[in-house]
Every structure is written in structure tokens, then in C-alpha cells.
Write a protein that holds these residues in place. Structure first.
Motif, PDB file in Angstrom:
ATOM      1  N   ALA A  50      51.484  39.501  42.162  1.00  0.00           N
ATOM      2  CA  ALA A  50      52.161  39.818  40.907  1.00  0.00           C
ATOM      3  C   ALA A  50      53.667  39.899  41.100  1.00  0.00           C
ATOM      4  O   ALA A  50      54.447  39.417  40.265  1.00  0.00           O
ATOM      5  N   GLN A  51      54.095  40.497  42.211  1.00  0.00           N
ATOM      6  CA  GLN A  51      55.522  40.579  42.517  1.00  0.00           C
ATOM      7  C   GLN A  51      56.107  39.201  42.821  1.00  0.00           C
ATOM      8  O   GLN A  51      57.201  38.861  42.370  1.00  0.00           O
ATOM      9  N   HIS A  52      55.380  38.400  43.596  1.00  0.00           N
ATOM     10  CA  HIS A  52      55.863  37.097  44.047  1.00  0.00           C
ATOM     11  C   HIS A  52      56.053  36.121  42.885  1.00  0.00           C
ATOM     12  O   HIS A  52      57.078  35.426  42.810  1.00  0.00           O
ATOM     13  N   TYR A  53      55.091  36.079  41.982  1.00  0.00           N
ATOM     14  CA  TYR A  53      55.130  35.074  40.914  1.00  0.00           C
ATOM     15  C   TYR A  53      55.728  35.581  39.604  1.00  0.00           C
ATOM     16  O   TYR A  53      56.322  34.802  38.846  1.00  0.00           O
ATOM     17  N   PHE A  54      55.580  36.882  39.316  1.00  0.00           N
ATOM     18  CA  PHE A  54      55.980  37.368  37.994  1.00  0.00           C
ATOM     19  C   PHE A  54      56.927  38.558  38.035  1.00  0.00           C
ATOM     20  O   PHE A  54      57.303  39.081  36.974  1.00  0.00           O
ATOM     21  N   LYS A  55      57.284  39.012  39.239  1.00  0.00           N
ATOM     22  CA  LYS A  55      58.221  40.116  39.404  1.00  0.00           C
ATOM     23  C   LYS A  55      57.770  41.372  38.645  1.00  0.00           C
ATOM     24  O   LYS A  55      58.554  42.076  38.013  1.00  0.00           O
ATOM     25  N   ARG A  56      56.478  41.669  38.732  1.00  0.00           N
ATOM     26  CA  ARG A  56      55.916  42.860  38.101  1.00  0.00           C
ATOM     27  C   ARG A  56      54.776  43.382  38.948  1.00  0.00           C
ATOM     28  O   ARG A  56      54.350  42.731  39.899  1.00  0.00           O
ATOM     29  N   ASN A  57      54.275  44.562  38.608  1.00  0.00           N
ATOM     30  CA  ASN A  57      53.166  45.147  39.339  1.00  0.00           C
ATOM     31  C   ASN A  57      51.833  44.569  38.875  1.00  0.00           C
ATOM     32  O   ASN A  57      51.708  44.056  37.764  1.00  0.00           O
ATOM     33  N   ALA A  58      50.836  44.713  39.719  1.00  0.00           N
ATOM     34  CA  ALA A  58      49.511  44.171  39.408  1.00  0.00           C
ATOM     35  C   ALA A  58      48.928  44.793  38.145  1.00  0.00           C
ATOM     36  O   ALA A  58      48.162  44.148  37.431  1.00  0.00           O
ATOM     37  N   ALA A  59      49.280  46.041  37.856  1.00  0.00           N
ATOM     38  CA  ALA A  59      48.766  46.726  36.668  1.00  0.00           C
ATOM     39  C   ALA A  59      49.328  46.137  35.378  1.00  0.00           C
ATOM     40  O   ALA A  59      48.753  46.342  34.301  1.00  0.00           O
ATOM     41  N   GLN A  60      50.438  45.393  35.468  1.00  0.00           N
ATOM     42  CA  GLN A  60      51.140  44.914  34.275  1.00  0.00           C
ATOM     43  C   GLN A  60      50.852  43.456  33.940  1.00  0.00           C
ATOM     44  O   GLN A  60      51.445  42.908  33.016  1.00  0.00           O
ATOM     45  N   LEU A  61      49.937  42.823  34.642  1.00  0.00           N
ATOM     46  CA  LEU A  61      49.668  41.403  34.422  1.00  0.00           C
ATOM     47  C   LEU A  61      49.017  41.163  33.063  1.00  0.00           C
ATOM     48  O   LEU A  61      48.035  41.796  32.703  1.00  0.00           O
ATOM     49  N   GLY A  62      49.578  40.212  32.306  1.00  0.00           N
ATOM     50  CA  GLY A  62      48.985  39.811  31.040  1.00  0.00           C
ATOM     51  C   GLY A  62      47.841  38.837  31.269  1.00  0.00           C
ATOM     52  O   GLY A  62      47.591  38.391  32.401  1.00  0.00           O
ATOM     53  N   SER A  63      47.147  38.474  30.215  1.00  0.00           N
ATOM     54  CA  SER A  63      45.967  37.627  30.348  1.00  0.00           C
ATOM     55  C   SER A  63      46.308  36.238  30.892  1.00  0.00           C
ATOM     56  O   SER A  63      45.592  35.725  31.765  1.00  0.00           O
ATOM     57  N   THR A  64      47.371  35.618  30.425  1.00  0.00           N
ATOM     58  CA  THR A  64      47.739  34.280  30.905  1.00  0.00           C
ATOM     59  C   THR A  64      48.204  34.332  32.358  1.00  0.00           C
ATOM     60  O   THR A  64      47.855  33.460  33.160  1.00  0.00           O
ATOM     61  N   GLN A  65      48.971  35.339  32.701  1.00  0.00           N
ATOM     62  CA  GLN A  65      49.413  35.499  34.084  1.00  0.00           C
ATOM     63  C   GLN A  65      48.223  35.714  35.014  1.00  0.00           C
ATOM     64  O   GLN A  65      48.133  35.113  36.092  1.00  0.00           O
ATOM     65  N   ALA A  66      47.298  36.551  34.594  1.00  0.00           N
ATOM     66  CA  ALA A  66      46.098  36.824  35.388  1.00  0.00           C
ATOM     67  C   ALA A  66      45.264  35.557  35.549  1.00  0.00           C
ATOM     68  O   ALA A  66      44.763  35.257  36.640  1.00  0.00           O
ATOM     69  N   ALA A  67      45.102  34.808  34.475  1.00  0.00           N
ATOM     70  CA  ALA A  67      44.320  33.576  34.531  1.00  0.00           C
ATOM     71  C   ALA A  67      44.969  32.555  35.461  1.00  0.00           C
ATOM     72  O   ALA A  67      44.279  31.837  36.200  1.00  0.00           O
ATOM     73  N   ARG A  68      46.292  32.501  35.456  1.00  0.00           N
ATOM     74  CA  ARG A  68      46.971  31.570  36.361  1.00  0.00           C
ATOM     75  C   ARG A  68      46.738  31.960  37.821  1.00  0.00           C
ATOM     76  O   ARG A  68      46.470  31.101  38.657  1.00  0.00           O
ATOM     77  N   LEU A  69      46.807  33.244  38.127  1.00  0.00           N
ATOM     78  CA  LEU A  69      46.548  33.679  39.505  1.00  0.00           C
ATOM     79  C   LEU A  69      45.117  33.356  39.907  1.00  0.00           C
ATOM     80  O   LEU A  69      44.863  32.898  41.033  1.00  0.00           O
ATOM     81  N   ALA A  70      44.169  33.585  39.017  1.00  0.00           N
ATOM     82  CA  ALA A  70      42.773  33.274  39.326  1.00  0.00           C
ATOM     83  C   ALA A  70      42.571  31.783  39.540  1.00  0.00           C
ATOM     84  O   ALA A  70      41.802  31.368  40.415  1.00  0.00           O
ATOM     85  N   ALA A  71      43.253  30.971  38.767  1.00  0.00           N
ATOM     86  CA  ALA A  71      43.141  29.517  38.902  1.00  0.00           C
ATOM     87  C   ALA A  71      43.683  29.018  40.234  1.00  0.00           C
ATOM     88  O   ALA A  71      43.274  27.965  40.726  1.00  0.00           O
ATOM     89  N   MET A  72      44.580  29.780  40.847  1.00  0.00           N
ATOM     90  CA  MET A  72      45.188  29.388  42.115  1.00  0.00           C
ATOM     91  C   MET A  72      44.287  29.637  43.324  1.00  0.00           C
ATOM     92  O   MET A  72      44.512  29.074  44.393  1.00  0.00           O
ATOM     93  N   LEU A  73      43.295  30.473  43.173  1.00  0.00           N
ATOM     94  CA  LEU A  73      42.524  30.962  44.324  1.00  0.00           C
ATOM     95  C   LEU A  73      41.909  29.870  45.219  1.00  0.00           C
ATOM     96  O   LEU A  73      41.890  30.038  46.441  1.00  0.00           O
ATOM     97  N   PRO A  74      41.403  28.764  44.683  1.00  0.00           N
ATOM     98  CA  PRO A  74      40.822  27.760  45.587  1.00  0.00           C
ATOM     99  C   PRO A  74      41.832  27.131  46.551  1.00  0.00           C
ATOM    100  O   PRO A  74      41.453  26.665  47.622  1.00  0.00           O
ATOM    101  N   ASN A  75      43.126  27.110  46.169  1.00  0.00           N
ATOM    102  CA  ASN A  75      44.129  26.473  47.033  1.00  0.00           C
ATOM    103  C   ASN A  75      45.489  27.153  46.842  1.00  0.00           C
ATOM    104  O   ASN A  75      46.444  26.533  46.367  1.00  0.00           O
ATOM    105  N   PRO A  76      45.605  28.422  47.206  1.00  0.00           N
ATOM    106  CA  PRO A  76      46.811  29.193  46.868  1.00  0.00           C
ATOM    107  C   PRO A  76      48.091  28.701  47.532  1.00  0.00           C
ATOM    108  O   PRO A  76      49.152  28.707  46.902  1.00  0.00           O
ATOM    109  N   ALA A  77      48.021  28.272  48.775  1.00  0.00           N
ATOM    110  CA  ALA A  77      49.237  27.803  49.454  1.00  0.00           C
ATOM    111  C   ALA A  77      49.779  26.549  48.781  1.00  0.00           C
ATOM    112  O   ALA A  77      51.003  26.363  48.658  1.00  0.00           O
TER     113      ALA A  77
END
Length: 234
Positions: A179-206
Motif C-alpha cells: 500500500a505504501q509502495h504503490y499508493f502512499k497510504r496504509n493498508a487500512a485505507q485501500l479503496g476497492s480499485t486499489q485493492a483489486a489492482r494489488l490482488a491482480a498483481m499477485l501471480p507476477n508481482p515483480a
């Protein structure tokens, strides 16, 4: 002592050693039920790899408790990785079978694309204790660890551990660091689109850490934003 008896003795010692190893892993699983890890097998392997090129490389990681992780991220990750997370006992054998058949087809066609059938519990077992090796031996150990984890941990604890140690970038691990790396916020503050983008990255995060918000990532994010409302979380 005859050769046959000697071979039998070594076999018995080998079996005893294997059982002792499995017991040691079970003790670690029980310990992690009540204690938070400060590293994982994947973190250590990634750090070793990064320091081969940069001796000063570091892992970005900060543990946060379950209640300080946005429900949006919990729902998005479950929707992306394991929609039946709250309903299975750790392993979805039908999903493993489908992934195996798909991967065989890709191999027959000379394509490198692979599909996984692992649940969140299996991924937690792998990330905490094992390597990225794809051997059948490693997969077997993963299954044993998965059943250990499911036997002693609640679904809430499993998801809490997973969200804190999942890889989300070249050197980024855990929901808070992501959350800090991509959106400059805490994990508790992630919105739905931000959260979905992080989840979509999981198969190939690097890969996505380096390439940014690709067309596929945008499409997958939109899909998960719709699906995440339909899953159950602990």
C-alpha cells in the motif's frame, strides 16, 4: 550384520529422520498460530537473489494485524486467488486437476503459460517454508504443510499471515509495504480499485512492479472489482 539388515537399518533411520523433520515443521506451524513472523522462505530467497547484484538490497516489509488491513483487500485477494477460501479444508483437488490438464496442454503446444490450482492455504505454506521449485517433491511437502496449517489455524489467521507475507513487488512483501509502495497510504485505507489492482498483481508481482499498470492489469482489476463483492471473508 548382514547387508539386508544394514539396508533395513538405514531405511529405518531415514524414516525416523523424515518424521522428525515433519514434526519440527508442525511445531513451527503451531508457533505461527500465535506469533507473527518477521521473514519467510520467499523473502529470504528474494533477498539472496537481489544481493547478488546489490549487496545493500533490502526487503520492504511491515507487519500489520488483520483489523488494520482494508476489507477491500481481503475480498479482492480471496476473489482473485481462492474464491472458496472459507469453504474448503485447504486443498481443492478438482482445481489442481484442471490446472494440471491445462499445463499439459500448454506444454504439448510448446507454450510456457502455466496455471496454478493452489489455494491461499497452499500458497501460505509455500511462501512461509518452501522454495519456488516446481518439483513433485516440493508439491508433496506443500500439501502436508497445508493440512497442518488448516488443522491448527483459523481461516482468519491464515488470511492474516498470507496478506502480510505475500510478494507484491521486486522487493515488496505484505499488504502494508504494498500500500505504501504503490499508493502512499496504509493498508487500512485501500479503496476497492486499489485493492483489486494489488490482488491482480499477485501471480507476477515483480513483473507488474517493473512494468506498471498494463492493459491486462487494468482489465483484471476491473473484473476483480466486480467479483470481490460476492466472496466471503473471515
Amino acid at each position: 550384520m548382514s547387508k539386508t539388515r544394514l539396508v533395513g537399518l538405514f531405511a529405518l533411520l531415514g524414516l525416523f529422520g523424515l518424521l522428525l523433520y515433519q514434526f519440527g515443521l508442525f511445531v513451527m506451524v503451531v508457533w505461527l498460530t500465535f506469533n507473527n513472523p518477521n521473514t519467510s522462505a520467499f523473502m529470504r530467497a528474494t533477498l539472496t537473489e537481489l544481493r547478488a547484484d546489490n549487496p545493500n538490497a533490502k526487503i520492504a516489509f511491515e507487519w500489520v494485524p488483520y483489523d488494520r488491513i482494508s476489507p477491500n483487500l481481503k475480498r479482492a485477494v480471496v476473489a482473485a486467488e481462492d474464491a472458496n477460501f472459507t469453504g474448503h479444508n485447504g486443498v481443492e483437488w478438482e482445481a489442481i486437476k484442471r490446472a494440471f490438464e491445462y499445463n499439459l496442454q500448454m506444454a504439448d503446444e510448446g507454450r510456457s503459460r502455466m496455471r496454478g490450482g493452489s489455494t491461499i492455504s497452499q500458497q501460505l505454506a509455500k511462501n512461509l517454508f518452501l522454495s519456488g521449485d516446481r518439483s513433485y517433491l516440493r508439491k508433496g511437502q506443500e500439501l502436508i504443510l497445508t493440512y497442518m496449517i488448516e488443522a491448527v489455524m483459523s481461516k482468519k489467521r491464515i488470511l492474516e499471515l498470507y496478506l502480510n507475507i505475500a510478494q507484491w513487488g521486486v522487493n515488496v512483501f505484505g499488504a502494508q509495504a504494498a500500500a505504501q509502495h504503490y499508493f502512499k497510504r496504509n493498508a487500512a485505507q485501500l479503496g476497492s480499485t486499489q485493492a483489486a489492482r494489488l490482488a491482480a498483481m499477485l501471480p507476477n508481482p515483480a513483473y507488474y512492479d517493473k512494468r506498471g499498470n498494463t492493459t491486462y492489469l487494468q482489465s483484471r482489476t476491473a473484473t476483480l472489482t466486480r467479483r470481490m463483492r460476492m466472496v466471503d471473508i473471515p
